[in-house]
Design an enzyme around this catalytic site. Sequence first.
Site, short mmCIF file in Angstrom:
data_model
loop_
_atom_site.label_atom_id
_atom_site.label_comp_id
_atom_site.label_asym_id
_atom_site.label_seq_id
_atom_site.Cartn_x
_atom_site.Cartn_y
_atom_site.Cartn_z
N ASN B 132 0.84 -1.19 0.00
CA ASN B 132 0.00 0.00 0.00
C ASN B 132 0.88 1.24 0.00
O ASN B 132 1.28 1.74 1.03
CB ASN B 132 -0.93 -0.05 1.22
CG ASN B 132 -1.88 1.13 1.26
OD1 ASN B 132 -1.66 2.14 0.58
ND2 ASN B 132 -2.92 1.01 2.05
N PHE B 133 1.18 1.73 -1.22
CA PHE B 133 1.95 2.97 -1.36
C PHE B 133 1.03 4.10 -1.79
O PHE B 133 1.43 5.03 -2.48
CB PHE B 133 3.05 2.80 -2.43
CG PHE B 133 4.15 1.83 -2.06
CD1 PHE B 133 4.31 1.40 -0.74
CD2 PHE B 133 5.04 1.38 -3.02
CE1 PHE B 133 5.32 0.51 -0.40
CE2 PHE B 133 6.07 0.49 -2.69
CZ PHE B 133 6.20 0.05 -1.37
N CYS B 135 -2.24 5.13 0.23
CA CYS B 135 -3.16 5.77 1.17
C CYS B 135 -2.78 7.24 1.35
O CYS B 135 -1.67 7.55 1.78
CB CYS B 135 -3.11 5.05 2.51
SG CYS B 135 -4.23 5.78 3.71
N CYS B 342 -37.02 14.09 -31.62
CA CYS B 342 -36.77 15.30 -30.80
C CYS B 342 -37.99 15.66 -29.98
O CYS B 342 -39.11 15.68 -30.48
CB CYS B 342 -36.39 16.46 -31.73
SG CYS B 342 -36.19 18.02 -30.86
N CYS B 348 -29.85 20.95 -26.49
CA CYS B 348 -28.77 21.00 -27.48
C CYS B 348 -28.54 22.44 -27.93
O CYS B 348 -27.40 22.89 -28.08
CB CYS B 348 -29.09 20.09 -28.68
SG CYS B 348 -30.64 20.46 -29.50
N CYS B 352 -25.08 24.38 -27.15
CA CYS B 352 -24.26 24.83 -28.28
C CYS B 352 -24.09 26.35 -28.24
O CYS B 352 -23.02 26.88 -28.49
CB CYS B 352 -24.90 24.39 -29.59
SG CYS B 352 -23.85 24.69 -31.02
N CYS B 381 -18.20 18.59 -32.00
CA CYS B 381 -17.59 18.48 -30.67
C CYS B 381 -18.27 17.43 -29.78
O CYS B 381 -17.71 17.04 -28.77
CB CYS B 381 -17.58 19.83 -29.96
SG CYS B 381 -19.20 20.37 -29.39
N CYS B 384 -23.81 18.52 -27.98
CA CYS B 384 -25.26 18.37 -28.11
C CYS B 384 -25.66 16.91 -27.95
O CYS B 384 -26.65 16.58 -27.31
CB CYS B 384 -25.74 18.92 -29.46
SG CYS B 384 -24.96 18.15 -30.89
N CYS B 388 -28.28 15.57 -25.00
CA CYS B 388 -29.61 15.15 -25.46
C CYS B 388 -30.14 14.00 -24.60
O CYS B 388 -29.47 12.98 -24.45
CB CYS B 388 -29.55 14.71 -26.92
SG CYS B 388 -31.16 14.14 -27.53
#
Lengths: 473, 422
Positions: B132-133, B135, B342, B348, B352, B381, B384, B388
């Site tokens: 355990n290095f 915690c 929709c 969206c 945007c 990107c 949206c 949604c």
Amino acid sequence: MSTTHDSPINLAQIERNFREIAPPLTEAEAIMESHRCVYCYDAPCTRACPTHIDVPAFIKKIASGNLIGSARVIFEANPIGASCARVCPVDVLCEGACVEKTLMAKPIEIGRLQRYATDAVFTRGRDVLKAGAPNGKSVGIVGSGPAGLSCATYLARLGYAVRIYERKPLAGGMDTYGMAEYKMTQRVSQEEVAQVARLGVEIKTNTEIGRDIQLDELAGAHDAVFLGVGLGATSRLNIPGEQLEGVYDALDFIERIKTRDWASVPIGRTVAVIGAGNTAIDAVTQARRLGAKRVLMIYRRTDREMPAYEYEYELAKRDAVEFWWQTAPVEIVAGADGTRAAALRCVRTEAVETDAASGRRSFRTIAGSEFEIPVDMVIKALGQQKMVDWLSQIAKLKLDDAGRVTVNPETMQTANPKFFAGGDCVNGGREAVDAAQAGKLAAQGIHLHLSGERVEFAGARVPLHEETSEIKH
Amino acid sequence: MADLKVNFAGIESPNPFWLASAPPTNMGSMVERAFDAGWGGAVWKTLGEPIRNVCSRLASIDQGPQRMLGLNNIELITDRSLEVNLKEIRECKRKYPKHALIISLMVESKREAWHEIAKQVEDTGADGVELNFGCPHGMSERGMGAAMGQVPEYTCMVTEWVKEATSLPVIVKLTPNVTNITPPGRAAVRGGADAVSLINTINSVMGVDLDTLVPHPNVNGMAAHGGYCGPAVKPIALNMVSELARDAEVNVPISGIGGIGTWRDAAEFLLLGATTVQVCTAVMHYGYRIVEDMIDGLSNYLDDKGFHSVNDIIGLSVPRVTDWGNLDLNYKTVARIDHQKCIQCNLCHIACEDGAHQCIPFTEIDGKRFPVVDEHECVGCNLCYLVCPVPGCISMVRLDDGSRPLTWRELTTREPETMTAD
């Protein structure tokens, strides 16, 4: 209305029958439900609400734990938002438009969330609205129903000295005297009345214009007057026997129920309610809750034509109401004593044609089809008459053919520039929320008239966002 | 049914689902119940010099009705005596010979101390040790836990000490509280580690009680930072696991830890290079029983995809992780909204508008007002698509103009002057 029938069921059972049909949300439910809201932008619910409350905003404030802010959003757009949370036909307004209904079939419980937020400020005694600095002008408001209370609230926020004249002992109009008791008690409308009073609005109850104060006196005392007088008495059946004991007007019947003094409320064993509007539904369901064995809804057309909302009809069905469609009353028949209603003589009707324009069928009576139904109580729920005689006393006021006050729909100004009007007396009888919006628009109109300044309160219009381009298909 | 058995650095396990060293593996009776529920392995709650804990110890972040999206704790290693723990480990291993039983260790930074405890554990018959290095609270203030893992030289040195003392497989558990996970990972391997496990918990302050003004969890009016875990940390863990899986020098098996609650989470860790996964928060939330669907779901997934063994998917997605500079600049997608689906929530549009590139205006279609993507402006990107709420309503569609792939690295090699362009 002299004789009172004893209910066959005991008072404790009646109390249980009149429990709220939509109980308040618990904290857990409110958290769950508020987080379920998609937080739509330019939301359909807000568009559908006649007062255009920013519904996603108030719901997300519940989700964030800002109940005070949530109630402020509601009351700023609708001063009777606590009543509307309980009595609005949400199925055809905000909840009917909810995108969750489209997506998941179950709309967000907007009405109950609205109640959750508004209850919170009443419980905590917090005021979310503030009166404006006095501007030296005064407005008189006739009628303390939804339209009057709403108009008074906005005017007080603008700094007007406002006095409401109410002929009844309690303020609140239909919210106080006309709502089905299982939807809303008088306590709620009185909370809203008190909220308006805390804004400095003076409410003179037991004061009828034309009786206690004359119209010219009223007009002389104020810079402007708002008429929120609503509608008048229930329409008459115009059939023999209407004067008999045991024959009631639905609004009077409901008003007695509002006292919750059950022993004083008349109730028969077999009750016939004439009409099929929302008030008729309130009458049949409450007659059942009071202990009537049989409740009959008498209507000359069919359920296709009934004016009541679908969910109200469902409510009546659940209460085991008998629906007598295509049945028209022709006489209320007295019993052996000659004074009390003992039967309803009716005639069957048949559909004859469909009016192409409205799609509504006409019905005519069928000769020789008369029959009698033994009843011991008849409730008339035929809609209310317009207050034509009273309104006609106001100089230059214009009424349309249906007896409704004619106003400029943006300012609610009548043909008499000093008088503004809104609510049922203008729209012929719609929802409390419509009256609340009318009161808001009237306050803006009065302010424009008296100060020349244009103000716009929250939800005065459908919020306009970006331009929409058009694609023709 | 696909074979779920794995061999992790020589440790056989009936499935890749292990319990992480934490409260659910505090004692023998708990580990045994976990094995009965279906867990393939368990890493015993860290042994060491018994400590004294504080009260309270846990705090969470919630998202509305969703509880414990993230959990934080200030509990330390075992508060039970070494003797009792070792006795229970021995019994447990005897009763469950086919399950993987790993013992987490943390002692002061002295060679003898590590030698001593490693030998004692080996004597129980346990299958391996985990150092355990990681915690990050309490123990690190005493020069242990994360204080080891944050210094690659210490990581290497203590690993060497343990390897000197035992022939058991040695797993080094790494802390995420470093700027780069690769140096500590390499240090563990240099020290002789047979495997690494990650991530331990992340330094965190969970929030502040707005009435008392005391941060959570409250210990008599005071608070200290704790270790953060739970679903919210999964992306951080996946990144660190894939970083080590991609590193040629870290050529040892990886046990993935961090936010695993379902078979889907587990599958993602396996695809990014983990051979086993370790679970804690989800069990603290719902109990050992969750492993049933983890086994069932992973098995069905493997069957659906035509894999015969869980080993077939380990690391399959690792080659799909690269540096930004190797991504194709000519790859182009745009969002498309299915107006049949929709619901006009317009999330969206506003996302945007205020959070991306202002290319989803409203358009009137058949009398309704719909958001419509302007594909010329859309940069693909995904925002949206991410916001949604309707499944399948917004899709990201590839626009292929026939361009050959071109990376930033290629571009800057060919035209060095563009290196300054954004």
